[in-house]
Write a protein that holds these residues in place. Structure first.
Motif, mmCIF file in Angstrom:
data_model
loop_
_atom_site.group_PDB
_atom_site.id
_atom_site.type_symbol
_atom_site.label_atom_id
_atom_site.label_comp_id
_atom_site.label_asym_id
_atom_site.label_seq_id
_atom_site.Cartn_x
_atom_site.Cartn_y
_atom_site.Cartn_z
ATOM 1 N N GLN A 101 -43.552 -31.802 44.346
ATOM 2 C CA GLN A 101 -42.653 -32.815 43.770
ATOM 3 C C GLN A 101 -43.355 -33.884 42.947
ATOM 4 O O GLN A 101 -42.785 -34.925 42.655
ATOM 5 C CB GLN A 101 -41.850 -33.477 44.882
ATOM 6 N N GLY A 102 -44.597 -33.626 42.542
ATOM 7 C CA GLY A 102 -45.280 -34.585 41.687
ATOM 8 C C GLY A 102 -45.776 -35.813 42.412
ATOM 9 O O GLY A 102 -46.008 -36.849 41.785
ATOM 10 N N SER A 103 -45.970 -35.726 43.729
ATOM 11 C CA SER A 103 -46.510 -36.863 44.494
ATOM 12 C C SER A 103 -47.969 -37.088 44.123
ATOM 13 O O SER A 103 -48.766 -36.147 44.112
ATOM 14 C CB SER A 103 -46.417 -36.581 45.996
ATOM 15 N N ILE A 104 -48.334 -38.324 43.828
ATOM 16 C CA ILE A 104 -49.733 -38.624 43.525
ATOM 17 C C ILE A 104 -50.546 -38.450 44.800
ATOM 18 O O ILE A 104 -50.229 -39.052 45.831
ATOM 19 C CB ILE A 104 -49.884 -40.057 42.985
ATOM 20 N N PRO A 105 -51.590 -37.637 44.778
ATOM 21 C CA PRO A 105 -52.375 -37.403 45.994
ATOM 22 C C PRO A 105 -52.980 -38.684 46.557
ATOM 23 O O PRO A 105 -53.459 -39.544 45.817
ATOM 24 C CB PRO A 105 -53.473 -36.437 45.528
ATOM 25 N N SER A 106 -52.944 -38.796 47.877
ATOM 26 C CA SER A 106 -53.546 -39.947 48.558
ATOM 27 C C SER A 106 -54.978 -39.658 48.989
ATOM 28 O O SER A 106 -55.622 -40.520 49.588
ATOM 29 C CB SER A 106 -52.713 -40.324 49.790
ATOM 30 N N GLU A 119 -55.690 -30.391 51.390
ATOM 31 C CA GLU A 119 -54.817 -29.278 51.053
ATOM 32 C C GLU A 119 -53.357 -29.715 50.987
ATOM 33 O O GLU A 119 -52.615 -29.349 50.068
ATOM 34 C CB GLU A 119 -54.975 -28.162 52.092
ATOM 35 N N ALA A 120 -52.940 -30.520 51.969
ATOM 36 C CA ALA A 120 -51.557 -31.016 51.996
ATOM 37 C C ALA A 120 -51.269 -31.880 50.773
ATOM 38 O O ALA A 120 -50.194 -31.762 50.153
ATOM 39 C CB ALA A 120 -51.317 -31.806 53.274
ATOM 40 N N ALA A 121 -52.205 -32.751 50.419
ATOM 41 C CA ALA A 121 -52.004 -33.633 49.266
ATOM 42 C C ALA A 121 -51.795 -32.829 47.988
ATOM 43 O O ALA A 121 -50.955 -33.176 47.147
ATOM 44 C CB ALA A 121 -53.199 -34.567 49.107
ATOM 45 N N MET A 150 -52.152 -43.034 34.932
ATOM 46 C CA MET A 150 -51.871 -43.318 36.338
ATOM 47 C C MET A 150 -52.998 -42.851 37.247
ATOM 48 O O MET A 150 -53.311 -43.503 38.246
ATOM 49 C CB MET A 150 -50.534 -42.696 36.725
ATOM 50 N N GLN A 151 -53.613 -41.738 36.915
ATOM 51 C CA GLN A 151 -54.755 -41.277 37.696
ATOM 52 C C GLN A 151 -55.890 -42.288 37.634
ATOM 53 O O GLN A 151 -56.538 -42.583 38.642
ATOM 54 C CB GLN A 151 -55.240 -39.918 37.180
ATOM 55 N N SER A 174 -48.979 -39.751 50.320
ATOM 56 C CA SER A 174 -49.046 -39.767 48.860
ATOM 57 C C SER A 174 -49.332 -41.194 48.416
ATOM 58 O O SER A 174 -49.204 -42.138 49.192
ATOM 59 C CB SER A 174 -47.734 -39.275 48.237
ATOM 60 N N ASP A 175 -49.744 -41.324 47.179
ATOM 61 C CA ASP A 175 -49.979 -42.644 46.594
ATOM 62 C C ASP A 175 -48.953 -42.828 45.476
ATOM 63 O O ASP A 175 -48.071 -41.978 45.289
ATOM 64 C CB ASP A 175 -51.413 -42.759 46.074
ATOM 65 N N SER A 176 -49.051 -43.909 44.748
ATOM 66 C CA SER A 176 -48.104 -44.151 43.664
ATOM 67 C C SER A 176 -48.773 -44.979 42.581
ATOM 68 O O SER A 176 -49.912 -45.431 42.739
ATOM 69 C CB SER A 176 -46.859 -44.865 44.199
ATOM 70 N N ALA A 177 -48.058 -45.171 41.486
ATOM 71 C CA ALA A 177 -48.599 -45.943 40.370
ATOM 72 C C ALA A 177 -47.460 -46.447 39.499
ATOM 73 O O ALA A 177 -46.374 -45.866 39.470
ATOM 74 C CB ALA A 177 -49.558 -45.082 39.540
ATOM 75 N N VAL A 178 -47.737 -47.534 38.789
ATOM 76 C CA VAL A 178 -46.803 -48.105 37.823
ATOM 77 C C VAL A 178 -47.588 -48.416 36.554
ATOM 78 O O VAL A 178 -48.680 -48.998 36.625
ATOM 79 C CB VAL A 178 -46.140 -49.387 38.353
ATOM 80 N N ALA A 179 -47.047 -48.013 35.421
ATOM 81 C CA ALA A 179 -47.708 -48.267 34.143
ATOM 82 C C ALA A 179 -46.662 -48.787 33.153
ATOM 83 O O ALA A 179 -45.523 -49.067 33.520
ATOM 84 C CB ALA A 179 -48.367 -46.991 33.633
#
Length: 461
Positions: free
Chosen positions: A369-374, A360-362, A398-399, A148-153
């Motif tokens: 759980q709202g994980s940002i797709p990697s 598919e997994a992403a 964030m996208q 997964s990826d992440s972000a901060v805003a």
């Protein structure tokens, strides 16, 4: 996190570990593949991994059975890391395991995880977002698949903002516009000045202008500070360590770094706008007007604070003329046991890792759980067209950052100590001491460089 550096990278112990593990890996055979993750079994993350493994076994009955152990972690993952390090010492490493992105380099340096280039197609590798590839790459070789990826805003309390005079409202950018750290501080100061005189009910719980989560750093969760605020340096065309991962003198303490952190310090000038001892959930409960907010805030606010009206804008640049990558990113990732010698087994292991991190997994992880797709092809699965406009806006911002401005945290064998030093000895000192003059900030940086130079000697081969 600190335990990783001291435990894993003691060179005398390491040679024993790697040598013994090489022998052990050759004895395991190809009858099964064992996975360890840092997720608790009853957590949505643990459940989604278990479900993914179950489906792999169902669809591949003629291949080695995959077994997964989801191990409850403590704090920043220390419980899980302790068990993993004990397994390394006991010559009983799993075939696949998870690591937090910044820790990957330390395990590569220790020789316990194996590279992935040559065991996957270029197409699969290029399917990851740029920052996830950066995160998993050490010395130009890929060692990790981020799941997964992440972000901060930046988030703001809409009801508080609506109560402000028009000239202050005008300081807020639209969700699709860049802005600078100076503009962010100017807005925070104007909000704080208004809050001191208003009787508007929107400010009835107000205590501070900006939630920074530096209280996490004060309680020992150093990575929060580094994750949130290394971008201050990136956005001013500098960093906390050089590209070699071990040189800090002339980087962490250079002129651009001093400038960036002096601007950061304006949050603590005079009547401070932020605090290293802020109330828990300060933004969520209406005690802070603004928040430096991780992606997890989105679902947290939607699910647990449905009455809070919040808006989201981009993470501010330190320098408006900077056009490189600068926003926070990264997460945990899957890596493989580097001491497996059997090529057939390695290929089987990497095949399972691909199953755990493909498009598919992403998408499944996002829904779970709202994980940002990697994965590049999966980012559009983020649903920004719900009946909740606050949720939609946050995800759109964030996208955008994931696709355009996200940058991986530094790759360094000594990252745990680097993160602790930057967060505790620089960011926290600035906040707690309300240090705002460049000369003192330069001293903090020079002192940190001396500490890091001594620590990093052990990693220089």
């Amino acid at each position: 996190m600190k335990k990783l550096g001291y435990f894993l990278l003691g060179m005398a112990l390491l040679s024993l570990i790697v040598g013994c593990n090489s022998n052990q890996a050759g004895k395991k055979g190809n009858d099964k593949i064992v996975i360890w993750t840092q997720a608790a079994a009853d957590h949505p993350e643990g459940k989604m991994f278990a479900s993914r493994v179950e489906r792999y076994n169902e669809e591949n009955p003629d291949k080695p059975k995959v077994e997964i152990q989801n191990i409850t972690r403590a704090g920043a993952g220390s419980g899980y890391i302790d068990k993993l390090n004990a397994a390394i010492t006991a010559n009983d490493m799993p075939d696949i395991f998870t690591l937090d992105g910044p820790d990957i380099a330390a395990y590569v340096d220790a020789g316990v995880i194996g590279e992935l280039d040559g065991y996957m197609s270029d197409e699969f590798k290029e399917g990851f977002t740029e920052s996830i590839i950066q995160q998993g790459t050490v010395d130009e070789k890929l060692y990790a698949f981020g799941y997964s990826d992440s972000a901060v805003a930046i988030m703001y309390n809409e009801e508080m903002i609506n109560a402000l005079p028009d000239n202050v409202k005008a300081l807020i950018p639209s969700m699709d516009k860049d802005w600078t750290w100076d503009q962010f501080v100017e807005l925070a100061r104007a909000i704080d000045n208004f809050a001191k005189t208003t009787s508007d009910p929107a400010f009835s719980n107000y205590e501070l202008a900006v939630s920074t989560l530096l209280s996490d750093v004060a309680s020992g969760v150093y990575e929060t500070g580094t994750y949130y605020f290394t971008p201050l340096m990136w956005g001013n065309d500098t960093n906390i360590v050089s590209d070699d991962g071990l040189t800090v003198d002339g980087v962490l303490n250079n002129e651009k770094s001093v400038e960036a952190l002096t601007k950061f310090s304006k949050l603590f000038e005079g009547d401070p706008l932020g605090s290293a001892s802020e109330p828990e959930k300060a933004f969520h409960t209406g005690k802070a007007a603004l928040a430096v907010a991780g992606f997890w805030y989105v679902n947290e606010l939607k699910d647990n604070y449905p009455d809070l009206k919040f808006k989201t804008v981009r993470y501010p640049k330190m320098n408006e003329d900077y056009n490189g990558l600068y926003t926070p990113s990264g997460s945990w990732a899957f890596v493989r046991n580097g001491n497996i010698e059997d090529e057939e087994k390695i290929n089987q292991v990497v095949e399972v890792m691909e199953w755990l991190t493909n498009d598919e997994a992403a998408e499944e992880y996002y829904h779970a759980q709202g994980s940002i797709p990697s994965r590049v092809n999966s980012i559009d699965v983020i649903d920004a067209n719900t009946d909740n406009p606050y949720y939609n806006e946050a995800w759109k911002v964030m996208q955008y950052q994931v696709e355009n401005t996200n940058k991986a945290r530094p790759v360094s064998s000594g990252y745990p100590y680097l993160s602790e030093t930057y967060a505790k000895d620089i960011l926290l000192k600035i906040a707690q001491n309300k240090t705002t003059d460049s000369k003192t900030i330069k001293k903090y940086l020079d002192d940190a460089v001396k500490k890091l130079d001594l620590e990093f000697e052990k990693y220089k081969h």
